[in-house]
Design a protein around this motif. Structure first.
Motif, PDB file in Angstrom:
ATOM      1  N   GLU A  82       0.769  -1.272  -0.053  1.00  0.00           N
ATOM      2  CA  GLU A  82      -0.022  -0.209   0.164  1.00  0.00           C
ATOM      3  C   GLU A  82       0.771   1.262   0.044  1.00  0.00           C
ATOM      4  O   GLU A  82       1.932   1.261   0.106  1.00  0.00           O
ATOM      5  CB  GLU A  82      -0.901   0.137   1.234  1.00  0.00           C
ATOM      6  N   GLU A  83       0.315   2.451  -0.316  1.00  0.00           N
ATOM      7  CA  GLU A  83       0.850   3.611  -0.325  1.00  0.00           C
ATOM      8  C   GLU A  83       0.925   4.008   1.271  1.00  0.00           C
ATOM      9  O   GLU A  83      -0.132   4.088   1.632  1.00  0.00           O
ATOM     10  CB  GLU A  83       0.144   4.612  -1.092  1.00  0.00           C
ATOM     11  N   LEU A  84       2.081   4.297   1.543  1.00  0.00           N
ATOM     12  CA  LEU A  84       2.203   4.882   3.055  1.00  0.00           C
ATOM     13  C   LEU A  84       2.088   6.175   3.362  1.00  0.00           C
ATOM     14  O   LEU A  84       2.672   7.065   2.478  1.00  0.00           O
ATOM     15  CB  LEU A  84       3.384   4.224   3.598  1.00  0.00           C
ATOM     16  N   ASP A  85       1.494   6.729   4.435  1.00  0.00           N
ATOM     17  CA  ASP A  85       1.424   8.087   5.073  1.00  0.00           C
ATOM     18  C   ASP A  85       2.903   8.083   5.607  1.00  0.00           C
ATOM     19  O   ASP A  85       2.789   7.707   6.954  1.00  0.00           O
ATOM     20  CB  ASP A  85       0.180   8.374   5.708  1.00  0.00           C
ATOM     21  N   LYS A  86       3.781   8.736   4.946  1.00  0.00           N
ATOM     22  CA  LYS A  86       5.342   8.614   5.444  1.00  0.00           C
ATOM     23  C   LYS A  86       5.381   9.493   7.033  1.00  0.00           C
ATOM     24  O   LYS A  86       6.124   9.313   7.631  1.00  0.00           O
ATOM     25  CB  LYS A  86       6.213   9.198   4.458  1.00  0.00           C
ATOM     26  N   GLU A  87       4.418  10.600   7.157  1.00  0.00           N
ATOM     27  CA  GLU A  87       4.467  11.097   8.642  1.00  0.00           C
ATOM     28  C   GLU A  87       3.537  10.651   9.587  1.00  0.00           C
ATOM     29  O   GLU A  87       3.876  10.772  10.590  1.00  0.00           O
ATOM     30  CB  GLU A  87       3.874  12.775   8.068  1.00  0.00           C
ATOM     31  N   ASN A  88       2.717   9.617   9.127  1.00  0.00           N
ATOM     32  CA  ASN A  88       2.064   8.919  10.335  1.00  0.00           C
ATOM     33  C   ASN A  88       2.441   7.491  10.468  1.00  0.00           C
ATOM     34  O   ASN A  88       1.854   6.892  11.486  1.00  0.00           O
ATOM     35  CB  ASN A  88       0.672   9.047   9.963  1.00  0.00           C
ATOM     36  N   THR A  89       3.397   6.961   9.616  1.00  0.00           N
ATOM     37  CA  THR A  89       3.742   5.742   9.676  1.00  0.00           C
ATOM     38  C   THR A  89       5.168   5.450  10.333  1.00  0.00           C
ATOM     39  O   THR A  89       6.005   6.036  10.251  1.00  0.00           O
ATOM     40  CB  THR A  89       4.040   4.989   8.339  1.00  0.00           C
ATOM     41  N   MET A  90       4.687   4.840  11.591  1.00  0.00           N
ATOM     42  CA  MET A  90       6.086   4.795  12.643  1.00  0.00           C
ATOM     43  C   MET A  90       6.833   3.569  12.498  1.00  0.00           C
ATOM     44  O   MET A  90       6.234   2.544  12.196  1.00  0.00           O
ATOM     45  CB  MET A  90       5.399   4.969  14.096  1.00  0.00           C
ATOM     46  N   ILE A  91       7.923   3.695  12.850  1.00  0.00           N
ATOM     47  CA  ILE A  91       8.873   2.268  12.764  1.00  0.00           C
ATOM     48  C   ILE A  91       9.045   1.675  14.258  1.00  0.00           C
ATOM     49  O   ILE A  91       9.239   2.682  15.132  1.00  0.00           O
ATOM     50  CB  ILE A  91      10.435   3.019  12.349  1.00  0.00           C
ATOM     51  N   VAL A  92       8.696   0.402  14.180  1.00  0.00           N
ATOM     52  CA  VAL A  92       8.545  -0.262  15.272  1.00  0.00           C
ATOM     53  C   VAL A  92       9.853  -0.877  15.752  1.00  0.00           C
ATOM     54  O   VAL A  92      10.197  -0.976  16.832  1.00  0.00           O
ATOM     55  CB  VAL A  92       7.284  -1.068  15.454  1.00  0.00           C
ATOM     56  N   GLU A  93      10.472  -1.428  14.689  1.00  0.00           N
ATOM     57  CA  GLU A  93      11.622  -2.510  14.865  1.00  0.00           C
ATOM     58  C   GLU A  93      12.378  -2.214  13.611  1.00  0.00           C
ATOM     59  O   GLU A  93      11.827  -2.074  12.368  1.00  0.00           O
ATOM     60  CB  GLU A  93      11.186  -3.730  14.992  1.00  0.00           C
ATOM     61  N   GLN A  94      13.759  -2.355  13.792  1.00  0.00           N
ATOM     62  CA  GLN A  94      14.706  -2.139  12.592  1.00  0.00           C
ATOM     63  C   GLN A  94      15.878  -3.509  12.748  1.00  0.00           C
ATOM     64  O   GLN A  94      15.879  -3.945  14.102  1.00  0.00           O
ATOM     65  CB  GLN A  94      15.242  -0.707  12.458  1.00  0.00           C
ATOM     66  N   THR A  95      15.962  -3.900  11.713  1.00  0.00           N
ATOM     67  CA  THR A  95      17.060  -5.017  11.483  1.00  0.00           C
ATOM     68  C   THR A  95      18.106  -4.509  10.160  1.00  0.00           C
ATOM     69  O   THR A  95      17.702  -4.492   9.437  1.00  0.00           O
ATOM     70  CB  THR A  95      16.650  -6.506  11.369  1.00  0.00           C
ATOM     71  N   PRO A  96      19.346  -4.355  10.902  1.00  0.00           N
ATOM     72  CA  PRO A  96      20.126  -4.626  11.866  1.00  0.00           C
ATOM     73  C   PRO A  96      19.854  -3.420  12.860  1.00  0.00           C
ATOM     74  O   PRO A  96      19.433  -2.342  12.518  1.00  0.00           O
ATOM     75  CB  PRO A  96      21.663  -4.419  11.338  1.00  0.00           C
ATOM     76  N   LYS A  97      20.081  -3.683  13.954  1.00  0.00           N
ATOM     77  CA  LYS A  97      19.760  -2.678  15.283  1.00  0.00           C
ATOM     78  C   LYS A  97      20.875  -1.736  15.210  1.00  0.00           C
ATOM     79  O   LYS A  97      21.992  -1.548  14.438  1.00  0.00           O
ATOM     80  CB  LYS A  97      19.901  -3.505  16.480  1.00  0.00           C
ATOM     81  N   GLU A  98      20.725  -0.483  16.076  1.00  0.00           N
ATOM     82  CA  GLU A  98      21.526   0.638  15.973  1.00  0.00           C
ATOM     83  C   GLU A  98      23.130   0.156  16.395  1.00  0.00           C
ATOM     84  O   GLU A  98      23.308  -0.777  17.163  1.00  0.00           O
ATOM     85  CB  GLU A  98      20.936   1.592  17.138  1.00  0.00           C
ATOM     86  N   GLY A  99      24.055   0.862  15.618  1.00  0.00           N
ATOM     87  CA  GLY A  99      25.299   0.560  16.006  1.00  0.00           C
ATOM     88  C   GLY A  99      26.049  -0.492  15.405  1.00  0.00           C
ATOM     89  O   GLY A  99      27.237  -0.686  15.434  1.00  0.00           O
ATOM     90  N   ILE A 100      25.207  -1.484  14.373  1.00  0.00           N
ATOM     91  CA  ILE A 100      25.952  -2.233  13.835  1.00  0.00           C
ATOM     92  C   ILE A 100      26.558  -1.558  12.328  1.00  0.00           C
ATOM     93  O   ILE A 100      26.270  -0.793  11.750  1.00  0.00           O
ATOM     94  CB  ILE A 100      24.909  -3.341  13.222  1.00  0.00           C
ATOM     95  N   ASN A 101      28.028  -1.907  12.257  1.00  0.00           N
ATOM     96  CA  ASN A 101      28.664  -1.458  11.016  1.00  0.00           C
ATOM     97  C   ASN A 101      28.199  -2.238   9.709  1.00  0.00           C
ATOM     98  O   ASN A 101      27.987  -3.599   9.770  1.00  0.00           O
ATOM     99  CB  ASN A 101      30.063  -1.803  11.410  1.00  0.00           C
ATOM    100  N   VAL A 102      27.499  -1.786   8.678  1.00  0.00           N
ATOM    101  CA  VAL A 102      27.245  -2.036   7.461  1.00  0.00           C
ATOM    102  C   VAL A 102      28.025  -1.232   6.454  1.00  0.00           C
ATOM    103  O   VAL A 102      28.239  -0.249   6.689  1.00  0.00           O
ATOM    104  CB  VAL A 102      25.712  -2.155   7.473  1.00  0.00           C
ATOM    105  N   LYS A 103      27.901  -2.037   5.064  1.00  0.00           N
ATOM    106  CA  LYS A 103      28.561  -1.284   4.022  1.00  0.00           C
ATOM    107  C   LYS A 103      27.433  -0.381   3.584  1.00  0.00           C
ATOM    108  O   LYS A 103      26.291  -0.405   3.424  1.00  0.00           O
ATOM    109  CB  LYS A 103      28.783  -2.183   2.982  1.00  0.00           C
ATOM    110  N   LYS A 104      27.957   0.938   3.006  1.00  0.00           N
ATOM    111  CA  LYS A 104      27.294   1.844   2.259  1.00  0.00           C
ATOM    112  C   LYS A 104      26.262   1.134   1.228  1.00  0.00           C
ATOM    113  O   LYS A 104      26.773   0.204   0.576  1.00  0.00           O
ATOM    114  CB  LYS A 104      27.790   3.012   1.799  1.00  0.00           C
ATOM    115  N   GLY A 105      25.247   1.571   1.305  1.00  0.00           N
ATOM    116  CA  GLY A 105      24.253   0.891   0.108  1.00  0.00           C
ATOM    117  C   GLY A 105      23.434  -0.303   0.839  1.00  0.00           C
ATOM    118  O   GLY A 105      22.490  -0.946   0.060  1.00  0.00           O
TER     119      GLY A 105
END
Length: 114
Positions: A82-105
């Motif tokens: 679906e098309e998302l309302d970017k201002e009202n769509t909240m991020i609940v969880e992310q993978t990888p978590k904060e602070g993990i080293n990843v390659k650009k892109g």
């Protein structure tokens, strides 16, 4: 791009990389000049650039997109067409978590609340 691998086996090593890394460094320092490999290859350095993943949990999709774009990362929301309302769509969880080293892109995979 040239890729080299070194396998070092010994029954006397109990600390792994702490012992093997100096040996590997010495071996490669003697092999690379023989292969005429430059240590300052700019293309390879740019290709291997890494960044730490930011904490975007609790942000809306619009804010998160701005942050990850500045770091050279991408967002991925699985199974959502679906098309998302970017201002009202909240991020609940992310993978990888904060602070993990990843390659650009790299992609940060999200669970969202719409």
């Amino acid at each position: 791009m040239l890729k080299l691998s070194l396998t070092f086996c010994s029954d006397k090593i109990h600390q792994g990389g702490g012992v093997a890394a100096p040996v590997g460094g010495q071996v490669f320092s003697e092999i690379l000049p023989y292969l005429e490999v430059s240590q300052g290859n700019k293309d390879e350095i740019e290709e291997a650039q890494e960044v730490k993943t930011p904490n975007i949990e609790g942000l809306n999709l619009k804010e998160a997109q701005k942050i990850v774009k500045e770091l050279g990362l991408e967002l991925s929301i699985e199974d959502y067409t679906e098309e998302l309302d970017k201002e009202n769509t909240m991020i609940v969880e992310q993978t990888p978590k904060e602070g993990i080293n990843v390659k650009k892109g790299s992609k940060i995979y999200l669970k969202i609340k719409n």
